[in-house]
Scaffold this active site. Structure first.
Site, mmCIF file in Angstrom:
data_model
loop_
_atom_site.group_PDB
_atom_site.id
_atom_site.type_symbol
_atom_site.label_atom_id
_atom_site.label_comp_id
_atom_site.label_asym_id
_atom_site.label_seq_id
_atom_site.Cartn_x
_atom_site.Cartn_y
_atom_site.Cartn_z
ATOM 1 C CB SER A 311 32.058 124.469 71.024
ATOM 2 O OG SER A 311 33.723 123.360 71.270
ATOM 3 C CG ASP A 312 30.958 119.692 76.088
ATOM 4 O OD1 ASP A 312 31.895 119.783 76.724
ATOM 5 O OD2 ASP A 312 30.485 119.683 77.336
ATOM 6 C CD1 TRP A 313 37.881 118.670 75.182
ATOM 7 C CD2 TRP A 313 36.824 120.376 76.006
ATOM 8 N NE1 TRP A 313 38.832 119.544 75.559
ATOM 9 C CE2 TRP A 313 38.495 120.729 76.077
ATOM 10 C CE3 TRP A 313 35.965 121.221 75.470
ATOM 11 C CZ2 TRP A 313 38.858 121.832 76.569
ATOM 12 C CZ3 TRP A 313 35.883 122.564 75.972
ATOM 13 C CH2 TRP A 313 37.798 123.104 76.267
ATOM 14 N N GLY A 315 32.321 119.862 70.836
ATOM 15 C CA GLY A 315 30.772 119.543 70.471
ATOM 16 C C GLY A 315 30.312 120.593 69.188
#
Length: 819
Positions: A311-313, A315
């Protein structure tokens, strides 16, 4: 326009987001009725959405297809993946559920992201670090040019060498996973805040760059993470917000999704990418990190991805939903997993095999790039406040940074051969503008040159020379060679003189220097993660240029820009030369003077279209989504027509077209030829009996045709040329008056070696099945169409020197294509 529809993605989620996370609800996917009931019980009913009574999200469900279960990786792509999977599977088979779950989440640690460890099996934590241009926030590391600058080189070899050098620095610091390169955003929105991190607005150019950088990084033993998958095309409302509501939903049709936004990632996967980062925003109303169409359907099924999705941080927006939709690792903390994921596996909401697949994919990626080798360097990541022995990983990368900096500088105007300066002239230069010198205080955030999220919001320019953009993609240079420093070195060595004023908006009128040979004006256009650009111009900079030009007959403008910069003063008769100098990294001034003084003839080409005025970009100028909308949307109604495709379709004349750039010499093109290279029949569709491997169907990468030409230096000085191949794919039906594909699309480029006057080189472009195919939304496959494929070779998307065609004849009796 048909948008992809159907599905139940995201129902089992706490859509309020991580920042207001309550106890994770663990739900069982036993059927639509129970799912809808569970969603309502979590506060998603028609009149109980937090923060906005009476607004329901239920009408938005089902707009992204449901693709379940998540495919189990098996390492069938090649022997490298097979060996990695055998090793990983052996270890995972010995793990408890708790241990497997420990690998799927982030933990506090020295890096931007840190996985769990399993000491009893000898499995260490993995370090994830930014950025795509630098081991950001560290000492004794290099600051490479930005992705958009590298793309402007149109050079396959430089792209690979860039990745290899960057990867070696991550490896030297003991980092396991580099969070880059970037092809999302692709650059659909002209003011997009993160466009500079990516590799142009064209999917082919972006794909070549993404693949080359990925391979370069991973050849050093570091895992590359192509990002952001996909449709993160704006910063405004890219994330869930406690006050505003949900993130923007990028609503795109199936064909545009594949031919534009997924297209570059195919190249990176084909080159062996071990990790892919999913993005923040929603895609057809399902958050990207729990969108089963994107992750299970496209990435892991159509493209056969063997690695892991991170995941994006912050996200991750759900627990069970994201696990079953194909997310493998959440960062930077436990998110909605940790103990809750363990509970979900125990109660059957997430299968044991899905959890085992997550852990196996993460470990297989490590083994694929041989990070289990005892010689892999120890971790050397420290905050600026920590005293430690220096670990210098810069090597001789400054030389490469200088080379890329010069190669990506684009000369767009050069009246009467204003440039280059010769070896002994000019003797007297005046230098103006805030961008000529170093920022007086660029380290407000010690990890981000220029500024951090907390200080740079809505900046339009940087007070100092611009070498990188802002946010997580920024760099931490060991030093910066400013334009003024480098020019002063040249002028002083020639016995000349300088005069300068970096801040006055009208300095030349107050203190004119009539004996000056030229006036150089330095301006910039800043951009950063977390906000979209306020404008593609700025009043102070534009007035500075026109003020100087009003009194100086030889005004040379240098623009350091994080993306498209509209130049309303470019036709001024006293503006004799203009350079788009991009974001060139730490060797900025040296790279620029190499061009100014003719050490290198400019060969950079624009990786985007520069319009005459902002309004020419139409609805793709600004980010979308009203502040008042709890469920903001952006409908990609333009389909395939972004950037130069849109300008071509509208018959709109740009200021400078995609692929444009001047040289100090001239080039001639001739000896055009095009031929099919297959000697047997080829089906309209790839052979369904052949298994998918990472990167998609293997036949997509077969070379079907070869286009050749000759490029000759017809000028007086040495220089390199960038030859570009554009293809016009035929319409679905021959009788259609207007094609359903862009007039022409980039499908090849070649930057020649520096050619001496009169020297020529043979250029060859290979066209793969994928290059010539369209995504067929009915068959859900890449399809070769029958008809005439128009071909052009030239120096830009509108400077087309040679043309020809290849034909796939009609055959009513069967689907075979005689090549």
């Amino acid at each position: 326009m048909q948008f992809f529809v159907n599905g139940l993605n995201g129902l089992l989620s706490r859509e309020q987001g991580p920042r207001s996370m309550a106890k994770q609800a663990v739900l069982s996917m036993k059927g639509a009725v129970s799912i809808l009931s569970a969603a309502t019980s979590l506060g998603f009913g028609a009149s109980s959405l937090p923060g906005q009574d009476g607004v329901s999200e239920l009408p938005f469900y089902g707009r992204s297809p449901a693709i379940y279960p998540s495919p189990i990786g098996n390492g069938s792509t090649d022997t490298g993946w097979s060996t990695a999977y055998k090793h990983a599977s052996s270890l995972v088979s010995q793990m408890s559920i708790d241990e497997m779950a420990n690998l799927t989440r982030g933990w506090p640690g020295p890096c931007a992201g840190n996985t769990g460890e399993i000491p009893r099996l000898g499995i260490p934590a993995m370090c994830f670090a930014d950025s795509p241009t630098s081991v950001r926030g560290q000492e004794f590391v290099s600051a490479f040019p930005a992705g958009i600058h590298l793309a402007a080189t149109f050079d396959h070899d430089l792209m690979y060498r860039y990745g290899e050098a960057l990867g070696s620095e991550f490896r030297g610091k003991g980092v396991n996973v580099a969070l880059g390169p970037v092809a999302g955003p692709l650059g659909r929105i002209a003011k997009g805040g993160r466009n500079w991190e990516g590799l142009s607005n064209d999917p082919y150019l972006a794909g070549v760059g993404l693949g080359a950088i990925t391979k370069g990084i991973q050849d050093t033993g570091v895992i590359a993470t192509p990002k952001h998958f996909v449709l993160n095309e704006q910063e405004f409302r890219r994330r869930w917000d406690a006050e505003l509501g949900h993130a923007i939903s990028s609503n795109v049709d199936d064909r545009a999704l594949h031919e534009l936004y997924v297209f570059p990632f195919m190249e990176a996967l084909h080159k062996g990418a071990c990790s892919v980062m999913c993005s923040y925003q929603r895609a057809n109303h399902s958050y990207a990190c729990q969108n089963s169409k994107l992750l299970n359907g496209i990435l892991k099924t159509e493209l056969g991805f063997e690695g892991f999705v991170v995941s994006d941080w912050d996200g991750q927006m759900s627990g069970v939903a994201s696990a079953n939709a194909g997310l493998d690792l959440t960062m930077p903390n436990a998110g909605f997993w940790g103990p809750e994921l363990i509970t979900a596996v125990h109660n059957g909401s997430v299968s044991h095999s899905r959890l085992a697949d997550m852990a196996t994919r993460i470990l297989a990626a490590r083994f694929y790039v041989h990070q289990d080798d005892p010689s892999y360097p120890p971790l050397s990541i420290y905050p600026s406040t920590h005293i430690h022995a220096p670990v210098n990983v810069q090597s001789n990368h400054a030389k490469l940074i200088h080379e890329i900096g010069a190669a990506g500088t684009v000369l767009v105007k050069n009246t009467n051969h204003t440039l280059p300066f010769n070896s002994s002239s000019p003797q007297f230069l005046t230098i103006y503008g805030y961008d000529a010198i170093l920022s007086p205080s660029p380290w407000v955030d010690p990890a981000r040159y220029g500024g951090g999220y907390d200080v740079n919001h809505n900046w339009n320019t940087l007070n100092g020379t611009l070498i990188t953009g802002g946010g997580s993609g920024g760099s931490t240079p060991p030093y910066v060679i400013s334009p003024f420093q480098a020019i002063q070195e040249r002028v002083s060595s020639n016995g000349g003189i300088l005069r300068w004023d970096f801040y006055d908006p009208d300095p030349a009128r107050k203190t004119p220097y009539l004996n000056a040979d030229a006036c150089l004006v330095f301006i910039n256009a800043y951009s950063s993660e977390s906000f979209d650009r306020p404008s593609l111009t700025d009043r102070f900079s534009d007035e500075l240029v026109t003020n100087i030009a009003s009194v100086c007959e030889n005004t040379i403008v240098v623009v350091h820009s994080a993306g498209i910069r509209v130049v309303p003063w470019v036709e001024h008769p006293n503006v004799t030369a203009v350079l788009f100098a991009g974001l060139p990294g730490q060797e900025s001034g040296h790279a620029l003077t190499s061009i100014l003084y003719g050490d290198v003839s400019p060969s950079g080409r624009l990786p985007y279209t520069v319009a005459k005025k902002e309004e020419d970009y139409g609805h793709m100028l600004n980010s979308s989504g009203g502040v008042e909308d709890h469920f903001p949307e952006d409908n990609f109604t333009e389909g395939l027509y972004i950037d130069y495709r849109a300008f071509d379709k509208a018959g709109l004349e740009p200021q400078f077209e995609f692929g444009f750039g001047l040289s100090y010499t001239s080039f001639g093109y001739d000896s055009f030829s095009a031929k099919w290279v297959h000697t047997k029949d080829a089906d309209e569709f790839p052979d369904s009996k052949i298994a998918i491997v990472q990167g998609g169907h293997p036949q997509l990468w077969d070379t079907l045709a070869v286009v050749k030409c000759t490029v000759r230096n017809t000028g007086d000085v040495e220089g390199a040329e960038v030859a570009q191949l554009y293809v016009g794919i035929p319409s679905e039906k021959e009788e259609e008056e207007e094609s359903d594909t862009p007039i022409r699309q980039l499908r090849g480029f070649y930057r020649t070696k520096p050619l001496s006057p009169g020297e020529e080189v043979k250029v060859e472009f290979k066209l793969t099945r994928r290059d010539l195919s369209v995504w067929d939304v009915v068959s859900q496959q890449w399809k070769l169409r029958r008809g005439k494929y128009k071909l052009w070779v030239g120096a830009s998307s509108r400077d087309l020197r040679l043309s020809g065609s290849l034909v796939i004849p009609s055959k009513d009796s069967n689907r075979k294509i005689d090549l």
